[in-house]
Write an enzyme that holds these catalytic residues in place. Structure first.
Site, PDB file in Angstrom:
ATOM      1  N   ASN A 208       0.813  -1.206   0.000  1.00  0.00           N
ATOM      2  CA  ASN A 208       0.000   0.000   0.000  1.00  0.00           C
ATOM      3  C   ASN A 208       0.857   1.271   0.000  1.00  0.00           C
ATOM      4  O   ASN A 208       1.001   1.919  -1.029  1.00  0.00           O
ATOM      5  CB  ASN A 208      -0.952  -0.036   1.197  1.00  0.00           C
ATOM      6  CG  ASN A 208      -2.001   1.063   1.145  1.00  0.00           C
ATOM      7  OD1 ASN A 208      -1.900   2.015   0.383  1.00  0.00           O
ATOM      8  ND2 ASN A 208      -3.026   0.936   1.965  1.00  0.00           N
ATOM      9  N   ASP A 209       1.454   1.584   1.132  1.00  0.00           N
ATOM     10  CA  ASP A 209       2.194   2.847   1.233  1.00  0.00           C
ATOM     11  C   ASP A 209       3.345   2.949   0.230  1.00  0.00           C
ATOM     12  O   ASP A 209       3.647   4.031  -0.252  1.00  0.00           O
ATOM     13  CB  ASP A 209       2.737   3.030   2.654  1.00  0.00           C
ATOM     14  CG  ASP A 209       1.612   3.188   3.674  1.00  0.00           C
ATOM     15  OD1 ASP A 209       0.531   3.661   3.279  1.00  0.00           O
ATOM     16  OD2 ASP A 209       1.819   2.826   4.842  1.00  0.00           O
TER      17      ASP A 209
END
Lengths: 102, 461
Positions: free
Chosen positions: B387-388
């Site tokens: 994600n990040d």
């Protein structure tokens, strides 16, 4: 004092060697690097062996046997798990060889 | 045995350790390197066993048996996904052993009426302090990674002051120990340092674990090094410095990969910031979800596919399914590569180990700098449980908590497929505009299950 300076010299030079060698380790091997270097830091085992064998006091014996156990976990576990991982990085190569043969 | 002979043996061991680390510069030489390291350790142990101050071997053998059994069983049984906690706990044992050995050296000095010089005293304090911090810090890291305690950062008011108090207390006990040469103060020092170790690690959460583990690795080396100064033993000093250097290099790399300073990781309070950006504003009506069949059709027509694994792949043990996906795609003549972000997973190199376990050739695992320029020529990027590290906000929003963090530029590929359970934010706690991008398709579900459905759909077509 002299022995301290000698030890300090070794310390500083070893750090430089460490930096030189380890910056050449590629990121794909960073996990085995951690577990492998971890096994090497288990070298405290040699200090613990002498302490556990000398049996100065009961406390020393108990601490000694604990220290040997801890350090042995570190050494045996560290080298084994590193070996296990590194072999996985080799497998694909043997696969290709087998394919070539067939 | 003459001391000179022992020292030469230790020198050979030290050299072998350097060769061991040198071997790790390539996967081909790495196995041999590791074996050389083990040989070095064996030499050091055998020579030490002949030391004349050893009066009996029972306790040593007992320790060997216990340690080998625990070490070997855990090393052979541990699944590759749990490697971070394994390394964490091994680090801890190394640090713990250093603390105990320093204590034992002090007991010996008292028993034999040996004078302790300044070097030995300072080094004993350092071993006690660093060793205890390493041991307890590693135990907390282990418990966090194993899910035994809350993995998210645990923070409270005034925590920095509490940490400083315990750090100061440890140093003060160290000074009193040095002056009084009284064993009790050593144990007080170990007690306060132990609490310090717990306090330092408790506030650090999930995605920051790569930094913590690298740092603890470095500490375990420094503790061994300090013990070397206690015992005036060169092989301990050399090995300790090598490991210390290794840990520091990795810590530095991990911090750079998150564009954060070490102080910020250790004391920063990352991940507790509540996202100010409204999720609805980012995601509202723009999320396109697709079925495995639709994505399979897309993949059929691709020429180049890049797979981006994240911690989510590790959690759902999807690495073998991912390998099968790679095989299916390759059988259709599609080029497949893997993009590995330096902090993907919970320790440096975590994803590489998982993919190697699934027999994916290491030539296909590409580092961030190498693969980023190729995304523009990539037809489909498949993000699995990351994600990040693929959040374009890092490039565009200077107010974002991840601003400036180097990311994988998956958004530049023609189509992005994101396999994820939900739209829940990653560790940084912020929404990811990538999920709402025009060229992104979401495939909601468990990573392993979804990858398998993709494979089935590809095989049917």
């Amino acid at each position: 004092m002299d022995s301290f300076i000698a030890a300090l010299t070794i310390f500083v030079l070893a750090i430089f060697v460490g930096f030189e060698v380890i910056t050449k380790v590629p990121p794909i091997l960073h996990t085995p690097l951690m577990s492998g270097s971890n096994a090497i830091s288990g070298i405290t085992i040699i200090g613990s062996i002498i302490a556990a064998g000398a049996k100065y006091t009961t406390l020393a014996a108990i601490l000694g046997v604990t220290a040997v156990t801890f350090a042995t976990i570190n050494v045996v576990g560290g080298f084994l798990v590193t070996h296990r991982m590194l072999q996985m990085f080799q497998k694909p190569k043997t696969d290709q060889k087998e394919k070539k043969k067939s | 045995m003459p001391q000179a002979f022992v020292n030469i043996a230790y020198l050979i061991s030290s050299t072998l350790f350097i060769f061991a680390l040198k071997g790790l510069s390539h996967p081909r030489t790495a196995v041999r390197g590791n074996l050389l390291g083990a040989l070095g350790m064996l030499i050091a142990i055998v020579v030490t066993l002949m030391d004349k101050s050893i009066v009996s071997y029972e306790l040593i053998i007992l320790g060997f048996i216990l340690g080998s059994a625990i070490g070997a069983i855990s090393a052979l049984k541990v699944p590759m996904t749990s490697m971070p906690q394994m390394v964490a706990i091994f680090n801890g044992f190394g640090g713990g052993a250093s603390t105990l050995v320093a204590a034992l050296a002090f007991i010996e000095a008292i028993e034999l009426n040996k004078a302790m010089g300044t070097q030995e005293t300072v080094a004993t304090v350092a071993s006690g302090l660093i060793g205890a911090v390493t041991f307890w810090g590693s135990m907390v890291a282990f418990a966090k990674l194993e899910g035994l305690i809350e993995e998210r950062p645990i923070r409270y008011k005034g925590e920095q002051i509490v940490k400083i108090i315990f750090a100061l207390a440890s140093i003060i006990f160290g000074i009193i120990f040095g002056m009084e040469k009284n064993m009790n103060y050593y144990w007080y020092l170990v007690a306060t340092s132990s609490i310090l170790g717990v306090l330092l690690t408790i506030p650090i959460g999930g995605a920051d674990m790569p930094v913590v583990i690298s740092l603890l690795n470095s500490y375990s080396g420094l503790a061994a090094c300090a013990t070397g100064f206690v015992l005036n033993n060169n092989v301990l000093i050399i090995s300790g410095s090598l490991v210390g250097a290794s840990g520091i290099i990795l810590t530095n790399l991990m911090c750079k990969a998150m564009n954060r300073s070490l102080t910020n990781v250790l004391f920063g309070g990352f991940g507790e910031i509540v996202a100010e950006t409204d999720e609805d504003k980012v995601y509202g009506g723009k999320i396109k979800s697709a079925s495995p069949e639709e994505i399979a059709m897309l993949l059929e027509n691709a020429r180049r596919v890049v797979i981006v694994p994240g911690y989510g792949m590790a959690v759902s043990q999807a690495q073998f399914a991912v390998r099968d996906l790679m095989k299916v795609l390759e059988s259709k003549g599609i080029e497949v590569e893997f993009a590995i972000h330096p902090v993907a997973g919970r320790m440096p190199g975590h994803m590489n180990v998982l993919l190697a376990e699934a027999n994916i050739p290491y030539e296909k695992l590409k580092e961030m700098d190498e693969i980023n320029p190729t995304f523009e020529q990539t037809d489909v990027s498949i993000v699995i449980g990351a994600n990040d590290v693929v959040n374009p906000l890092a490039r565009t929003d200077s107010n974002s908590p991840i601003a400036g963090m180097p990311i994988l530029d998956v958004d530049k590929s023609k189509t992005v497929v994101v396999i994820k359970r939900s739209l829940a934010p990653g560790f940084a706690g912020i929404p990811n505009p990538l999920f709402a991008a025009d060229n992104t398709l979401m495939l909601f579900g468990d990573a392993k299950k979804m990858v398998q459905e993709l494979i089935n759909a590809l095989k049917e077509s």
